[in-house]
Motif scaffolding. Sequence first.
Motif, PDB file in Angstrom:
ATOM      1  N   PRO A 123       0.822  -1.214   0.000  1.00 29.36           N
ATOM      2  CA  PRO A 123       0.000   0.000   0.000  1.00 29.36           C
ATOM      3  C   PRO A 123       0.856   1.263   0.000  1.00 29.36           C
ATOM      4  O   PRO A 123       0.496   2.244  -0.614  1.00 29.36           O
ATOM      5  CB  PRO A 123      -0.817  -0.116   1.288  1.00 29.36           C
ATOM      6  N   CYS A 124       1.974   1.235   0.700  1.00 29.06           N
ATOM      7  CA  CYS A 124       2.840   2.417   0.736  1.00 29.06           C
ATOM      8  C   CYS A 124       4.025   2.286  -0.220  1.00 29.06           C
ATOM      9  O   CYS A 124       4.318   3.182  -0.997  1.00 29.06           O
ATOM     10  CB  CYS A 124       3.352   2.658   2.151  1.00 29.06           C
ATOM     11  N   HIS A 125       4.755   1.169  -0.121  1.00 27.58           N
ATOM     12  CA  HIS A 125       6.028   1.072  -0.860  1.00 27.58           C
ATOM     13  C   HIS A 125       5.855   0.582  -2.290  1.00 27.58           C
ATOM     14  O   HIS A 125       6.813   0.607  -3.068  1.00 27.58           O
ATOM     15  CB  HIS A 125       7.000   0.147  -0.115  1.00 27.58           C
ATOM     16  N   TRP A 150       2.942  15.349   4.383  1.00 30.10           N
ATOM     17  CA  TRP A 150       3.084  13.936   4.106  1.00 30.10           C
ATOM     18  C   TRP A 150       4.542  13.562   3.946  1.00 30.10           C
ATOM     19  O   TRP A 150       5.297  14.245   3.250  1.00 30.10           O
ATOM     20  CB  TRP A 150       2.282  13.662   2.824  1.00 30.10           C
ATOM     21  N   THR A 151       4.965  12.519   4.612  1.00 25.37           N
ATOM     22  CA  THR A 151       6.307  11.982   4.395  1.00 25.37           C
ATOM     23  C   THR A 151       6.173  10.810   3.444  1.00 25.37           C
ATOM     24  O   THR A 151       5.541   9.820   3.809  1.00 25.37           O
ATOM     25  CB  THR A 151       6.918  11.468   5.711  1.00 25.37           C
ATOM     26  N   PRO A 152       6.686  10.901   2.237  1.00 23.02           N
ATOM     27  CA  PRO A 152       6.506   9.782   1.309  1.00 23.02           C
ATOM     28  C   PRO A 152       7.272   8.552   1.767  1.00 23.02           C
ATOM     29  O   PRO A 152       8.337   8.683   2.373  1.00 23.02           O
ATOM     30  CB  PRO A 152       7.050  10.313  -0.020  1.00 23.02           C
ATOM     31  N   PRO A 153       6.744   7.347   1.520  1.00 21.22           N
ATOM     32  CA  PRO A 153       7.474   6.121   1.840  1.00 21.22           C
ATOM     33  C   PRO A 153       8.772   6.069   1.043  1.00 21.22           C
ATOM     34  O   PRO A 153       8.800   6.496  -0.106  1.00 21.22           O
ATOM     35  CB  PRO A 153       6.534   4.996   1.394  1.00 21.22           C
ATOM     36  N   SER A 154       9.832   5.525   1.659  1.00 18.03           N
ATOM     37  CA  SER A 154      11.112   5.433   0.952  1.00 18.03           C
ATOM     38  C   SER A 154      11.015   4.457  -0.204  1.00 18.03           C
ATOM     39  O   SER A 154      10.268   3.486  -0.139  1.00 18.03           O
ATOM     40  CB  SER A 154      12.203   4.928   1.900  1.00 18.03           C
ATOM     41  N   ASP A 159      20.502   3.810  -2.610  1.00 11.79           N
ATOM     42  CA  ASP A 159      21.754   3.242  -2.097  1.00 11.79           C
ATOM     43  C   ASP A 159      21.673   3.064  -0.588  1.00 11.79           C
ATOM     44  O   ASP A 159      22.193   2.085  -0.049  1.00 11.79           O
ATOM     45  CB  ASP A 159      22.939   4.139  -2.473  1.00 11.79           C
ATOM     46  N   LEU A 160      20.981   4.017   0.081  1.00  8.29           N
ATOM     47  CA  LEU A 160      20.865   3.929   1.535  1.00  8.29           C
ATOM     48  C   LEU A 160      20.179   2.633   1.965  1.00  8.29           C
ATOM     49  O   LEU A 160      20.719   1.871   2.772  1.00  8.29           O
ATOM     50  CB  LEU A 160      20.072   5.129   2.068  1.00  8.29           C
ATOM     51  N   VAL A 161      19.006   2.373   1.394  1.00  8.01           N
ATOM     52  CA  VAL A 161      18.256   1.191   1.841  1.00  8.01           C
ATOM     53  C   VAL A 161      18.914  -0.083   1.327  1.00  8.01           C
ATOM     54  O   VAL A 161      18.925  -1.108   2.013  1.00  8.01           O
ATOM     55  CB  VAL A 161      16.779   1.281   1.410  1.00  8.01           C
ATOM     56  N   ASN A 171      14.611  -4.735  11.918  1.00 10.43           N
ATOM     57  CA  ASN A 171      14.243  -3.816  12.995  1.00 10.43           C
ATOM     58  C   ASN A 171      13.272  -2.745  12.508  1.00 10.43           C
ATOM     59  O   ASN A 171      12.363  -2.341  13.239  1.00 10.43           O
ATOM     60  CB  ASN A 171      15.512  -3.162  13.562  1.00 10.43           C
ATOM     61  N   THR A 172      13.448  -2.291  11.261  1.00  6.33           N
ATOM     62  CA  THR A 172      12.513  -1.306  10.690  1.00  6.33           C
ATOM     63  C   THR A 172      11.103  -1.881  10.656  1.00  6.33           C
ATOM     64  O   THR A 172      10.134  -1.209  11.004  1.00  6.33           O
ATOM     65  CB  THR A 172      12.955  -0.908   9.265  1.00  6.33           C
ATOM     66  N   ILE A 173      10.990  -3.155  10.259  1.00 12.33           N
ATOM     67  CA  ILE A 173       9.661  -3.774  10.214  1.00 12.33           C
ATOM     68  C   ILE A 173       9.110  -3.935  11.633  1.00 12.33           C
ATOM     69  O   ILE A 173       7.953  -3.631  11.902  1.00 12.33           O
ATOM     70  CB  ILE A 173       9.723  -5.152   9.513  1.00 12.33           C
TER      71      ILE A 173
HETATM   72  C1  HEC Z   1       1.691   3.382   6.054  1.00 13.05           C
HETATM   73  C2  HEC Z   1       2.704   3.385   5.003  1.00 13.05           C
HETATM   74  C3  HEC Z   1       3.827   2.375   5.134  1.00 13.05           C
HETATM   75  C4  HEC Z   1       3.731   1.013   5.183  1.00 13.05           C
HETATM   76  C5  HEC Z   1       2.479   0.172   5.130  1.00 13.05           C
HETATM   77  C6  HEC Z   1       5.083   0.530   5.229  1.00 13.05           C
HETATM   78  N1  HEC Z   1       5.962   1.553   5.234  1.00 13.05           N
HETATM   79 FE1  HEC Z   1       7.968   1.421   5.160  1.00 13.05          FE
HETATM   80  N2  HEC Z   1       8.147   3.435   5.164  1.00 13.05           N
HETATM   81  C7  HEC Z   1       7.065   4.303   5.175  1.00 13.05           C
HETATM   82  C8  HEC Z   1       7.558   5.651   5.269  1.00 13.05           C
HETATM   83  C9  HEC Z   1       6.680   6.907   5.324  1.00 13.05           C
HETATM   84  C10 HEC Z   1       8.968   5.581   5.290  1.00 13.05           C
HETATM   85  C11 HEC Z   1       9.942   6.737   5.400  1.00 13.05           C
HETATM   86  C12 HEC Z   1       9.911   7.224   6.842  1.00 13.05           C
HETATM   87  C13 HEC Z   1      10.652   8.517   7.018  1.00 13.05           C
HETATM   88  O1  HEC Z   1      11.564   8.812   6.232  1.00 13.05           O
HETATM   89  O2  HEC Z   1      10.314   9.205   7.980  1.00 13.05           O
HETATM   90  C14 HEC Z   1       9.305   4.167   5.211  1.00 13.05           C
HETATM   91  C15 HEC Z   1      10.598   3.680   5.183  1.00 13.05           C
HETATM   92  C16 HEC Z   1      10.908   2.332   5.024  1.00 13.05           C
HETATM   93  C17 HEC Z   1      12.249   1.806   4.879  1.00 13.05           C
HETATM   94  C18 HEC Z   1      13.543   2.615   4.816  1.00 13.05           C
HETATM   95  C19 HEC Z   1      14.098   2.766   6.202  1.00 13.05           C
HETATM   96  C20 HEC Z   1      15.501   3.304   6.202  1.00 13.05           C
HETATM   97  O3  HEC Z   1      16.393   2.493   6.444  1.00 13.05           O
HETATM   98  O4  HEC Z   1      15.695   4.509   5.975  1.00 13.05           O
HETATM   99  C21 HEC Z   1      12.134   0.457   4.767  1.00 13.05           C
HETATM  100  C22 HEC Z   1      13.256  -0.552   4.585  1.00 13.05           C
HETATM  101  C23 HEC Z   1      10.730   0.131   4.860  1.00 13.05           C
HETATM  102  N3  HEC Z   1      10.019   1.296   5.022  1.00 13.05           N
HETATM  103  C24 HEC Z   1      10.226  -1.159   4.803  1.00 13.05           C
HETATM  104  C25 HEC Z   1       8.872  -1.466   4.941  1.00 13.05           C
HETATM  105  C26 HEC Z   1       8.359  -2.810   4.961  1.00 13.05           C
HETATM  106  C27 HEC Z   1       9.191  -4.061   4.809  1.00 13.05           C
HETATM  107  C28 HEC Z   1       7.017  -2.716   5.109  1.00 13.05           C
HETATM  108  C29 HEC Z   1       6.010  -3.845   5.229  1.00 13.05           C
HETATM  109  C30 HEC Z   1       6.176  -4.679   6.388  1.00 13.05           C
HETATM  110  C31 HEC Z   1       6.681  -1.307   5.174  1.00 13.05           C
HETATM  111  N4  HEC Z   1       7.828  -0.586   5.090  1.00 13.05           N
HETATM  112  C32 HEC Z   1       5.404  -0.812   5.308  1.00 13.05           C
HETATM  113  C33 HEC Z   1       5.742   3.991   5.134  1.00 13.05           C
HETATM  114  C34 HEC Z   1       5.235   2.706   5.174  1.00 13.05           C
END
Ligand code: HEC
Length: 222
Positions: A123-125, A150-154, A159-161, A171-173
Amino acid sequence: MPRWLIPAFLLVVMLTSIPAALIYRARADTQRTPRINLIPDMDYQPKYLPQTKNALFADGRAMRPQTPGTVARGQLQEDDHLYRGRTGDDWATAIPETALSGVGTWEALVARGQDRYEIYCTPCHGQSGNGQGMIAQRGTLLMDRGLAIWTPPSSLHTDLVRGRAAGHLFNTITNGIRNMPAYGSQLKVADRWAVVAYIRALQRSQRAELEDVPEDVRGTLR
Ligand code: HEC
């Protein structure tokens, strides 16, 4: 026709309206007594419900606090690598073999990861991990119109991720990161590692080298 029949008939009509009137009143009324329970099933049981009193204990609480220093059965979680993504003082760089215990093979782990990723992360990524999921698109639209901040999902392909250790992704999850919420309560430990494995597969799919293609089909690439 006997004369008494008419008043008798009227009386019967009036009496039949009484049940309807009672039901109507019961629907509008509140009652202090508990409702009549014809089939009690297991509604009343001699047990303590959460937050109730128990005079047996000095503090009067039926819910007993945990005894300090004890660990519930099966909740020791002492394997730092598996449960926290850490080896020593650093993020673990590999996915622990113990994450395979439920699925058996690495292939099955990646497949499980795809399944979970597509439910919890797309839904986000986005399907490909480019950060352009449906919620991201909607959020960007609202922000362009000045209706949301709004902070967009990465993107998972920066290169960072790409450089993040497996344990860091885990740990992020588990705990979320910056503006991203935590998914530890929705995804079991092994499933979180499965998602990490799938992220690695996605990352490779977006930066594949010629060596990743089987030799016999390399010639068909342009
Ligand atoms: C509700 C939306 C949303 C969902 C669902 C979501 N993410 Fe994210 N994710 C984000 C946002 C927003 C950021 C960036 C956060 C920021 O920069 O403040 C992010 C950042 C990340 C990052 C980069 C972190 C870094 O090291 O800088 C990773 C990896 C990631 N998400 C993995 C996942 C995974 C795997 C899932 C599913 C389990 C997931 N995300 C579900 C919104 C979401």
